[in-house]
Design a protein around this motif. Structure first.
Motif, PDB file in Angstrom:
ATOM      1  N   GLU A  58      39.651  41.705  35.788  1.00 25.06           N
ATOM      2  CA  GLU A  58      38.603  41.014  36.537  1.00 25.06           C
ATOM      3  C   GLU A  58      39.281  39.983  37.420  1.00 25.06           C
ATOM      4  O   GLU A  58      40.107  39.199  36.958  1.00 25.06           O
ATOM      5  CB  GLU A  58      37.603  40.367  35.590  1.00 25.06           C
ATOM      6  CG  GLU A  58      36.852  41.415  34.781  1.00 25.06           C
ATOM      7  CD  GLU A  58      35.543  40.896  34.246  1.00 25.06           C
ATOM      8  OE1 GLU A  58      35.046  39.872  34.742  1.00 25.06           O
ATOM      9  OE2 GLU A  58      35.027  41.535  33.331  1.00 25.06           O
ATOM     10  N   TYR A  59      38.944  39.993  38.694  1.00 26.16           N
ATOM     11  CA  TYR A  59      39.538  39.082  39.655  1.00 26.16           C
ATOM     12  C   TYR A  59      38.510  38.067  40.108  1.00 26.16           C
ATOM     13  O   TYR A  59      37.326  38.354  40.220  1.00 26.16           O
ATOM     14  CB  TYR A  59      40.060  39.850  40.878  1.00 26.16           C
ATOM     15  CG  TYR A  59      41.201  40.778  40.546  1.00 26.16           C
ATOM     16  CD1 TYR A  59      42.475  40.281  40.341  1.00 26.16           C
ATOM     17  CD2 TYR A  59      40.990  42.143  40.438  1.00 26.16           C
ATOM     18  CE1 TYR A  59      43.520  41.123  40.015  1.00 26.16           C
ATOM     19  CE2 TYR A  59      42.031  43.001  40.125  1.00 26.16           C
ATOM     20  CZ  TYR A  59      43.298  42.487  39.918  1.00 26.16           C
ATOM     21  OH  TYR A  59      44.336  43.322  39.600  1.00 26.16           O
ATOM     22  N   SER A  60      38.995  36.880  40.393  1.00 27.64           N
ATOM     23  CA  SER A  60      38.124  35.833  40.931  1.00 27.64           C
ATOM     24  C   SER A  60      38.427  35.667  42.408  1.00 27.64           C
ATOM     25  O   SER A  60      39.372  36.249  42.938  1.00 27.64           O
ATOM     26  CB  SER A  60      38.392  34.514  40.198  1.00 27.64           C
ATOM     27  OG  SER A  60      39.697  34.051  40.522  1.00 27.64           O
ATOM     28  N   LEU A  61      37.644  34.846  43.103  1.00 28.94           N
ATOM     29  CA  LEU A  61      37.904  34.570  44.508  1.00 28.94           C
ATOM     30  C   LEU A  61      39.258  33.890  44.681  1.00 28.94           C
ATOM     31  O   LEU A  61      39.939  34.090  45.677  1.00 28.94           O
ATOM     32  CB  LEU A  61      36.796  33.696  45.086  1.00 28.94           C
ATOM     33  CG  LEU A  61      35.447  34.381  45.295  1.00 28.94           C
ATOM     34  CD1 LEU A  61      34.415  33.376  45.795  1.00 28.94           C
ATOM     35  CD2 LEU A  61      35.576  35.539  46.284  1.00 28.94           C
ATOM     36  N   GLU A  62      39.665  33.124  43.699  1.00 28.14           N
ATOM     37  CA  GLU A  62      40.946  32.439  43.744  1.00 28.14           C
ATOM     38  C   GLU A  62      42.097  33.466  43.780  1.00 28.14           C
ATOM     39  O   GLU A  62      43.114  33.249  44.441  1.00 28.14           O
ATOM     40  CB  GLU A  62      41.097  31.520  42.525  1.00 28.14           C
ATOM     41  CG  GLU A  62      42.220  30.537  42.625  1.00 28.14           C
ATOM     42  CD  GLU A  62      42.062  29.541  43.774  1.00 28.14           C
ATOM     43  OE1 GLU A  62      43.098  29.146  44.332  1.00 28.14           O
ATOM     44  OE2 GLU A  62      40.916  29.174  44.115  1.00 28.14           O
ATOM     45  N   ASP A  63      41.935  34.577  43.093  1.00 30.17           N
ATOM     46  CA  ASP A  63      42.966  35.617  43.081  1.00 30.17           C
ATOM     47  C   ASP A  63      43.132  36.279  44.443  1.00 30.17           C
ATOM     48  O   ASP A  63      44.199  36.828  44.733  1.00 30.17           O
ATOM     49  CB  ASP A  63      42.625  36.698  42.045  1.00 30.17           C
ATOM     50  CG  ASP A  63      42.642  36.176  40.632  1.00 30.17           C
ATOM     51  OD1 ASP A  63      43.520  35.347  40.319  1.00 30.17           O
ATOM     52  OD2 ASP A  63      41.767  36.581  39.834  1.00 30.17           O
ATOM     53  N   LEU A  64      42.099  36.233  45.256  1.00 33.78           N
ATOM     54  CA  LEU A  64      42.140  36.918  46.545  1.00 33.78           C
ATOM     55  C   LEU A  64      42.775  36.086  47.655  1.00 33.78           C
ATOM     56  O   LEU A  64      43.062  36.581  48.720  1.00 33.78           O
ATOM     57  CB  LEU A  64      40.726  37.310  46.969  1.00 33.78           C
ATOM     58  CG  LEU A  64      40.004  38.279  46.026  1.00 33.78           C
ATOM     59  CD1 LEU A  64      38.578  38.501  46.486  1.00 33.78           C
ATOM     60  CD2 LEU A  64      40.741  39.595  45.934  1.00 33.78           C
ATOM     61  N   LYS A  65      42.987  34.789  47.399  1.00 29.70           N
ATOM     62  CA  LYS A  65      43.567  33.928  48.424  1.00 29.70           C
ATOM     63  C   LYS A  65      45.056  34.195  48.563  1.00 29.70           C
ATOM     64  O   LYS A  65      45.764  34.413  47.596  1.00 29.70           O
ATOM     65  CB  LYS A  65      43.338  32.465  48.068  1.00 29.70           C
ATOM     66  CG  LYS A  65      41.880  32.065  48.139  1.00 29.70           C
ATOM     67  CD  LYS A  65      41.704  30.627  47.815  1.00 29.70           C
ATOM     68  CE  LYS A  65      40.217  30.266  47.868  1.00 29.70           C
ATOM     69  NZ  LYS A  65      39.996  28.887  47.466  1.00 29.70           N
ATOM     70  N   VAL A  66      45.527  34.169  49.805  1.00 24.89           N
ATOM     71  CA  VAL A  66      46.938  34.385  50.094  1.00 24.89           C
ATOM     72  C   VAL A  66      47.648  33.040  50.054  1.00 24.89           C
ATOM     73  O   VAL A  66      47.199  32.069  50.660  1.00 24.89           O
ATOM     74  CB  VAL A  66      47.129  35.033  51.483  1.00 24.89           C
ATOM     75  CG1 VAL A  66      48.601  35.189  51.811  1.00 24.89           C
ATOM     76  CG2 VAL A  66      46.413  36.365  51.523  1.00 24.89           C
ATOM     77  N   VAL A  67      48.750  33.011  49.328  1.00 29.40           N
ATOM     78  CA  VAL A  67      49.524  31.778  49.222  1.00 29.40           C
ATOM     79  C   VAL A  67      50.828  31.957  49.966  1.00 29.40           C
ATOM     80  O   VAL A  67      51.554  32.920  49.735  1.00 29.40           O
ATOM     81  CB  VAL A  67      49.799  31.432  47.730  1.00 29.40           C
ATOM     82  CG1 VAL A  67      50.622  30.161  47.629  1.00 29.40           C
ATOM     83  CG2 VAL A  67      48.510  31.341  46.960  1.00 29.40           C
ATOM     84  N   PHE A  68      51.121  31.032  50.879  1.00 26.51           N
ATOM     85  CA  PHE A  68      52.383  31.084  51.641  1.00 26.51           C
ATOM     86  C   PHE A  68      53.260  29.926  51.239  1.00 26.51           C
ATOM     87  O   PHE A  68      52.892  28.877  50.932  1.00 26.51           O
ATOM     88  CB  PHE A  68      52.117  31.022  53.152  1.00 26.51           C
ATOM     89  CG  PHE A  68      51.447  32.262  53.667  1.00 26.51           C
ATOM     90  CD1 PHE A  68      52.196  33.386  53.969  1.00 26.51           C
ATOM     91  CD2 PHE A  68      50.079  32.314  53.867  1.00 26.51           C
ATOM     92  CE1 PHE A  68      51.595  34.531  54.465  1.00 26.51           C
ATOM     93  CE2 PHE A  68      49.468  33.443  54.361  1.00 26.51           C
ATOM     94  CZ  PHE A  68      50.222  34.548  54.656  1.00 26.51           C
TER      95      PHE A  68
END
Length: 68
Positions: A58-68
């Motif tokens: 299960e993924y949350s919206l936080e998991d979908l953010k791209v981190v650079f």
């Protein structure tokens, strides 16, 4: 070239036999397509084998953010 030889030979046949040759060629094309579809289906089934037992994460919206 094979295609040229086929064309020359087919031209020598009476129209009824030319139709028969055409029917046979269409049969071969349909058979080839059917075999290709069966192979693709088998390939996909083989690739997916065992995945039905895996837990779905299960993924949350936080998991979908791209981190650079």
């Amino acid at each position: 070239m094979v295609v040229d030889r086929l064309q020359e030979r087919i031209k020598q046949l009476p129209p009824s036999l030319q139709e028969e040759v055409l029917d046979f060629v269409e049969y071969l094309l349909a058979k080839t397509e059917r075999e290709r579809e069966e192979w693709m289906s088998f390939s996909l089934q083989s690739a997916m084998r065992g995945m039905e037992d895996e837990e779905i994460p299960e993924y949350s919206l936080e998991d979908l953010k791209v981190v650079f």
